[in-house]
Structure formats: C-alpha cells, structure tokens
Design an enzyme around this catalytic site. Structure first.
Site, PDB file in Angstrom:
ATOM      1  N   PHE A 184      34.339  13.980  27.269  1.00 42.20           N
ATOM      2  CA  PHE A 184      34.672  14.783  28.451  1.00 42.20           C
ATOM      3  C   PHE A 184      33.627  14.689  29.545  1.00 42.20           C
ATOM      4  CE2 PHE A 184      31.871  17.758  26.234  1.00 42.20           C
ATOM      5  CZ  PHE A 184      31.151  18.336  27.277  1.00 42.20           C
ATOM      6  N   GLU A 210      40.819  15.046  25.949  1.00 38.95           N
ATOM      7  CA  GLU A 210      41.934  15.899  26.347  1.00 38.95           C
ATOM      8  C   GLU A 210      41.473  17.072  27.202  1.00 38.95           C
ATOM      9  OE1 GLU A 210      41.027  16.936  21.950  1.00 38.95           O
ATOM     10  OE2 GLU A 210      40.696  15.310  23.393  1.00 38.95           O
ATOM     11  N   ARG A 211      40.157  17.231  27.387  1.00 40.18           N
ATOM     12  CA  ARG A 211      39.659  18.334  28.213  1.00 40.18           C
ATOM     13  C   ARG A 211      39.771  18.042  29.709  1.00 40.18           C
ATOM     14  NH1 ARG A 211      34.038  19.693  24.938  1.00 40.18           N
ATOM     15  NH2 ARG A 211      34.984  20.164  22.918  1.00 40.18           N
ATOM     16  N   CYS A 252      24.440  12.779  27.911  1.00 37.54           N
ATOM     17  CA  CYS A 252      23.627  12.312  26.790  1.00 37.54           C
ATOM     18  C   CYS A 252      22.299  11.738  27.254  1.00 37.54           C
ATOM     19  CB  CYS A 252      24.390  11.274  25.971  1.00 37.54           C
ATOM     20  SG  CYS A 252      24.698   9.727  26.853  1.00 37.54           S
ATOM     21  N   GLU A 291      21.225  18.850  19.325  1.00 39.71           N
ATOM     22  CA  GLU A 291      21.570  18.689  20.733  1.00 39.71           C
ATOM     23  C   GLU A 291      22.275  19.949  21.242  1.00 39.71           C
ATOM     24  OE1 GLU A 291      23.598  15.212  23.462  1.00 39.71           O
ATOM     25  OE2 GLU A 291      24.552  15.684  21.549  1.00 39.71           O
TER      26      GLU A 291
END
Length: 511
Positions: free
Chosen positions: A162, A189-190, A294, A396
């Site tokens: 996403f 799908e977000r 990331c 994370e």
C-alpha cells in the site's frame, strides 16, 4: 496473511474499483469486497472486489495468449510504448497524485515523488533494446561461434504494498513488460485506484490488451498466483513474514521469486557531522509520508553523549513544528496513516516503548485534526534512550516515530544495524571520509547512504536489502531486474565447410 475484512455497508454512492483484464474493466464474480478508505476523513470511499482463484486463472490465460505476440514484437517497438506511457503519466501527474493521496493518505507532494521514482524505472526500461543485448564469442573453437540471448519468461506477476501504489508497480511491470513478458499485477487492496489507472494509461500508450492485467484480491489471489503453473516469476514487496511466505511457497512451486520485506534503518551521527543538516534529514526521513516507507530512517544513533544531547536539543523544536494535515492540504507536512488499524498499531508501539523504559520526549498519540476528527492521524513521536533489547526497537513500527539509541563509539554504533534482523538501509553522517569508507565496506546492510538519509539507488542501479529485508538472490530494477525477468539461452554454432561425417555428431570441444 489474514483475509481483508469484507465491506459492511454497500451504500449506492460508494464506487467499485474494477479489475483490469484484457484491456477492459471487470467487476468479477466474487461476492467478497474490501473497503477502500479516505484516510483523512476516516470513511469508506470505495470498495474493491476480492478475486477468486478462478478469476486469477482467467487473467493468467488472457496474459498467456497475449504474451507470445508481445514477445515477438521487437524491443525497439516495445520501448516506444514505454516512451509514450512515460509521457502520459507526466501529463496526468496532478490527477494521479491527488488520487493517490486520497486513498493512501500521503500528501500530494509525496504522492508526486512516489510517481516520479516509478517513472525513473520506466525511463530505464525505455533502453530495453540495449539492455537485452547478449554476448558473442567468435572462434570459440575451430569454426565455432558462441552467443547468448535474453528471452522473456512468459507470464510473470507482481504483488505490491500500500505504501507506494505507483512507484513499486512501475518498478516491476516496467522492466518485465519491456523485456517481453505479460504481467499480472496484484496491488494492495487498500489503495488500488492508481495501479488501475496506470494500467489504463499503458493501454492508451499502445500496449496490446492482455499484456498488463490488474487483479485485486487478498490471500486467496496471492496463493493462486504462487500456485499457478503458468506464472513463471513473482516479485513481492511487503512485510517480512509475508515476504518469507511468498518466497517459500513460490519456490516450492518452481517459480523465480524476489520478495522484499520490512526494515529498521539506522542513521549513525558522528560527532563531526553537520548537525543542522542531520536534523533536517532526520525530520524528513523519519516523519515524511508518516513514516510509512521501508526506507524511512526511524532510528538515530548519535555517537557519544555530547553528540546525543546536541542532537536532541536541536531535534525537539523542529519536530514540535510538525503538524499532520489533510492529504490534499498543500501546507501539510505529512498526512494520515492508511487505516484505523494501522493507526492503532503505531500507537500500541509507542505505549510499548514507554513500558519498556524508553524516554518518550514527544508523544504523538491522540492527535486529532480539526474538522477531520475521524481521520487516521498520528502525531510525531520521539524516544530517547532506546535499548537494543527492546521489542519496540527490534520490530518495524512503520509510522511517524523516531527512536534514539545512544552509542559510545563508531564500533558500537555500527553493530546495531549489522546485528539487527533487518538489513535494508543505513546512513552515516560525518565529514570523515575514512570513517565513512570503512563503515560502508563493513556494515551488514544492503544499501548505504553517506550523508544521504534515504539511500534509495537510482533506477539504473538496483534496490535490495539483506537479512530479513529480502528473500531471494535478486534485487529490483536496474540490470538485476532485467536478469530476473529474462532467461538466458546460449547457442553454440558451427557451419560445415566440407563433407559431413559421423564426427559431426560428437559434442565439439573448444580445443
């Protein structure tokens, strides 16, 4: 991998985001849908169908039929499609950025950066006629020549996250399609609208129907991709646990797999660093895009107590100036996070850090934006005296949280990223060239920045981390991407000049 929660309300004014198969929109036959939110408002704005295994198989069959003719199209003509696509994305930049911001939550300036970094890989893919050139050896033996060629794999797939709904799909399908493959894209799908729009623009650029297909879904579709015998390679970006799952399951089914996972990037601040620049870089890299990337820099490691104290003194007033805003607000520094569940997860890590004994200097929990009280906003948070044994450090967080871990010297500072479970990126801030050179050579991390806080390589180099940040032995984009999406065929040839004898059937040696 949990299934996406199904839509609970089916209001007539909620649009449906379709699949894109063979150049057409398809809603599909699934009776399951996922919610697509407006993160700034905290409300459902659309629904997306979650495809079945049969629907994925249908898309693969379409792609397989289209791929043969596309592979037979010469590389120069394939490159022309990429050139036209690049121009179309640039023409539609403003609309794409607003659409991306409205579903993801990142501000429009960040959304444009997302799109632009993807376009840089498209620019690289425009050079595919050169990139696909093989090798040739004349006279490898008596009258024998040897040459190699790069050929497409067939149907390949990308499963994207996403947090970069434009950049990462373009990283994947740009190189794959330019090399002659057909591509199945399973976006998050977000925030699926921008990947769908990119596929539409590829068709407008001249890509034949069926070469690029977008199939929405959750675990059912992911597993269908990993199990389908006609999908030859899978590229994935997401969390490390799912990356490992994708890598193992894909390899079990005989596929090439590159699976990029999570990260916990460190910034080492030496006593001689330019502190003003460090603060500017840390604020941007830790809190930009609400920390949902990331290659964010969520851990600062000042070397020496004096350096740590100076850093905190300079950081606090700059962080306190940061105010999250609506994703379409041009004055907002960063927007909301993607879902209410992710907001709750980030705030749970802040609570965890407090319980573990870290010193919370700035608390971003409970932030509400006036007029958008239901939005998924998290204020910036700053921790000091975080220890390596804390779970909130080891895992994370993926949010606007900066943790400071103090180190007494460079050796101790370098051990932190080197021994961490993740190994995506690391940065060192210093004026000492020798220290930077030795650090870059020895640190156990895949991408290193020297006075660069977010060391994402340019498109003609490659992107990839180490340890639990990446599974598989292939990086993304650059020549690594070309190698991943092609297979080598080597031809050894000899043309007879005299009488053909039985000796012609003996495997030739190079003597």
């Amino acid at each position: 991998m949990a299934r996406h929660q199904e839509v609970t309300s089916m209001s007539a004014d909620i649009r449906t985001i379709p699949h894109f198969i063979k150049g057409r929109h398809e809603t599909g036959n699934s009776d399951r849908f996922g919610d697509v939110f407006d993160p700034s408002a905290g409300e459902v704005q659309a629904r997306v169908p979650l495809a079945t295994k049969a629907e994925l198989a249908h898309a693969v069959e379409i792609a397989k039929e289209a791929q043969a003719d596309w592979a037979a199209t010469n590389p120069q003509r394939r490159a022309r499609v990429m050139f036209r696509f690049k121009a179309l994305v640039e023409e539609n930049m403003d609309d794409l950025a607003r659409l991306l911001a409205s579903e993801h939550g990142k501000v429009v300036a960040d959304a444009k950066g997302d799109i632009q970094r993807g376009l840089e890989v498209i620019e690289f893919a425009c050079g595919v006629p050169h990139l696909l050139k093989g090798e040739y050896t004349e006279g490898a033996g008596p009258g024998i020549d040897v040459y190699s060629m790069r050929q497409p794999l067939g149907v390949v797939a990308g499963i994207t996250p996403f947090n970069f709904p434009a950049m990462i799909p373009m990283w994947m399908f740009g190189v794959a399609i330019a090399c002659g493959n057909a591509f199945i894209l399973k976006p998050s799908e977000r925030d699926p609208s921008v990947p769908l729009r990119l596929a539409e623009l590829m068709r407008e650029a001249g890509l034949p129907d069926g070469v690029l297909n977008v199939v929405h879904g959750d675990k059912e579709v992911v597993d269908a991709i990993l199990e389908h015998p006609d999908v030859k390679a899978v590229s994935f970006v997401g969390s490390s646990d799912i990356a490992q799952y994708v890598y193992v399951k894909g390899a079990e089914n005989g596929k090439r797999v590159q699976a990029m996972g999570g990260a916990k990037n460190h910034g080492i601040i030496m006593p001689d660093a330019d502190m003003d620049q460090v603060v500017k870089d840390l604020v941007g890299s830790a809190f930009g895009s609400a920390g949902e990337r990331c290659m964010a820099l969520p851990v600062a490691v000042p070397v020496g107590e004096d350096t740590a104290n100076k850093l905190i003194e300079a950081l606090i007033p700059e962080i306190e100036k940061l105010t999250p805003g609506h994703s379409l607000d041009p004055d907002a520094v960063y927007g909301p996070v993607v879902t209410a569940a992710h907001k709750a997860r980030i705030e749970s890590y802040i609570e965890m850090g407090v319980k573990e004994g870290a010193e919370l200097l700035i608390d971003g929990r409970g932030f509400e934006l006036q007029g958008h009280e239901k939005g998924f906003f998290v204020g910036p948070s700053l921790f000091d005296r975080v220890r390596p044994d804390m779970r909130s450090y080891r895992e994370e967080i993926f949010g606007p949280v900066l943790q400071i871990v103090r180190a007494k010297d460079l050796e101790e500072a370098a051990r932190l990223p080197s021994e961490h479970q993740y190994g995506n990126g690391v940065a060192i801030f210093t004026r000492n060239g020798l220290a930077a050179r030795e650090f870059a050579a020895k640190v156990n991390v895949g991408m290193v920045g020297i006075n660069v806080p977010i060391p994402v390589p340019v498109a003609y180099h490659t992107f990839g981390g180490w340890k639990r940040s990446a599974f598989g032995d292939s990086n993304q984009h650059g020549m690594e991407g070309v190698r991943f999406f092609t297979k080598i065929k080597t031809v050894t040839q000899r043309w007879p000049t005299g009488e053909i004898t039985d000796q012609s059937f003996i495997i030739p040696t190079m003597g």
